[in-house]
Design a protein around this motif. Sequence first.
Motif: not given
Length: 97
Positions: A14-17, A21-28
Amino acid sequence: GKKRYSLVSASPITGRTHQIRSHLAHVGHPLAGDLQYGGKEEPWCTRVFLHAAHVKLDQFELWNYGIEASAPLPLDLQDALKALLLVHTAPNFSVEQ
């Protein structure tokens, strides 16, 4: 010890804003230079290390056509990569859903 970085090719569905960035940060594993999502300022990278190399928008209700564009890695990010020591390369792989 020395810091290690990975150069990742991601293909969001998806093109979610801020999705990458948020997914990679979430996994550390926040992006280099991404202070908003837990990354650190790095002397070799003057901004968030993120680049949309290829974008494809399928046909929308308002349009009768889709659009697709590609762009090379900007010079500042090329210079940032040159500042790092290559330790290991991995073969290309993809994760399919």
